[in-house]
Each structure stands twice: as C-alpha cells, then as structure tokens.
Design a protein around this motif. Structure first.
Motif, PDB file in Angstrom:
ATOM      1  N   LEU A  89       0.835  -0.961  -0.198  1.00 25.43           N
ATOM      2  CA  LEU A  89      -0.123  -0.088  -0.102  1.00 25.43           C
ATOM      3  C   LEU A  89       0.976   1.106   0.028  1.00 25.43           C
ATOM      4  O   LEU A  89       1.697   1.157   0.801  1.00 25.43           O
ATOM      5  N   ALA A  90       0.478   2.231  -0.703  1.00 26.53           N
ATOM      6  CA  ALA A  90       1.336   3.483  -0.915  1.00 26.53           C
ATOM      7  C   ALA A  90       0.424   4.617  -0.788  1.00 26.53           C
ATOM      8  O   ALA A  90      -0.856   4.430  -1.229  1.00 26.53           O
ATOM      9  N   THR A  91       0.786   5.760  -0.202  1.00 30.57           N
ATOM     10  CA  THR A  91       0.044   7.130  -0.264  1.00 30.57           C
ATOM     11  C   THR A  91       1.113   7.831  -1.153  1.00 30.57           C
ATOM     12  O   THR A  91       1.974   7.841  -1.096  1.00 30.57           O
ATOM     13  N   ALA A  92       0.127   9.168  -1.575  1.00 29.18           N
ATOM     14  CA  ALA A  92       0.744  10.071  -2.499  1.00 29.18           C
ATOM     15  C   ALA A  92      -0.038  11.293  -2.033  1.00 29.18           C
ATOM     16  O   ALA A  92      -1.240  11.188  -2.221  1.00 29.18           O
ATOM     17  N   LYS A  93       0.673  12.585  -2.217  1.00 26.54           N
ATOM     18  CA  LYS A  93       0.048  13.671  -2.319  1.00 26.54           C
ATOM     19  C   LYS A  93       0.542  14.522  -3.297  1.00 26.54           C
ATOM     20  O   LYS A  93       1.637  14.579  -3.482  1.00 26.54           O
ATOM     21  N   PHE A  94      -0.688  15.214  -4.232  1.00 28.99           N
ATOM     22  CA  PHE A  94      -0.051  16.020  -5.212  1.00 28.99           C
ATOM     23  C   PHE A  94      -0.718  17.303  -5.034  1.00 28.99           C
ATOM     24  O   PHE A  94      -1.699  17.256  -4.757  1.00 28.99           O
TER      25      PHE A  94
END
Length: 140
Positions: A89-94
């Motif tokens: 599982l990975a999180t990303a914020k853009f």
C-alpha cells in the motif's frame, strides 16, 4: 509519517471494502506526467507518472487506486502498488498548478518537491490507456 497519519485520518470515514467500486481521480489530475516537458516521449525518465481515473503507474511500480481525497487543487491517493514481485500500500499527495500543467509531488522525496510536467500525448508508442512500463533498452 505525519503525511500518512493525516491521509489515514481523512480516509477513516470512507469505510472502504473490497466490495465497493474503486475510487475515481478527477479528470484534471488524470494524465501522463514527466520530469520535464522534453522527456515526455523518452523512456528513460524515472519521474514518469501516469494517472488514470482508478489506476496509477510510476517508473517501476503500478496498481489500482483504492482511495482518493481531493481538496481544491490537492489530491491524496492510497494505491495498492506492485513491482519487482512485491505488492504494498502506498500513499501519495500531489498539488496541481493553477494552469494545470505541473503536478507537484510532496511524498516521493520527503522534504523535497518533485515537479512533473503534463505531457500532451501518451508518449512514445504507448497508448493513453497503457500503464505497463517499457523495458529498458537491451533488456528483453
């Protein structure tokens, strides 16, 4: 770590489960992104990113987007990525620039902003719906 906790807190009320349809990314964030406008057609840019309505593909990993939170021009994603025989599982914020041409990545390199540029086309011989990485030259 604070970013992961913040994203988890935002997503807690969503109560996601395998039976629910996948999360959908708004159209303004969907696209083919590269480290520079000149590298959109290159297959050697390790900042290449493709975001589809419910799928994300990085240079060496890809997978379905499980959760999406949008606040103005910011988006936070939780995805189930796979690459090199592993899944996580990975999180990303853009953050999308006001003109929609740049996507600022605030999670890939902690303490640093990675700027990606919107590509006009899918790049190279790949179609707009392709999310499979192109093998390095000389590797079959």
């Amino acid at each position: 770590m604070k970013i992961i906790a913040a994203i988890a807190a935002l997503l807690l009320p969503l109560q996601l489960s395998a039976g629910h349809p996948a999360a959908t990314v708004p159209d303004r964030f969907v696209g083919h992104w590269a480290g520079s406008p000149g590298s959109c057609d290159a297959h050697i840019d390790d900042l290449i990113l493709r975001i589809a309505p419910n799928h994300i593909s990085y240079w060496e990993s890809e997978g379905p987007i499980e959760a999406v939170v949008v606040r103005g021009d910011e988006i936070a994603l939780i995805s189930e990525l796979s690459g090199e025989g592993e899944t996580w599982l990975a999180t990303a914020k853009f953050t999308l620039s006001a003109d929609g041409r740049r996507l600022i990545d605030r999670t890939s390199a902690p303490g640093r902003e990675l700027v990606r540029h919107r590509c006009a086309s899918a790049g190279g011989a790949r179609s707009a719906n392709s999310f499979r990485p192109v093998p390095l030259r000389g590797i079959a």
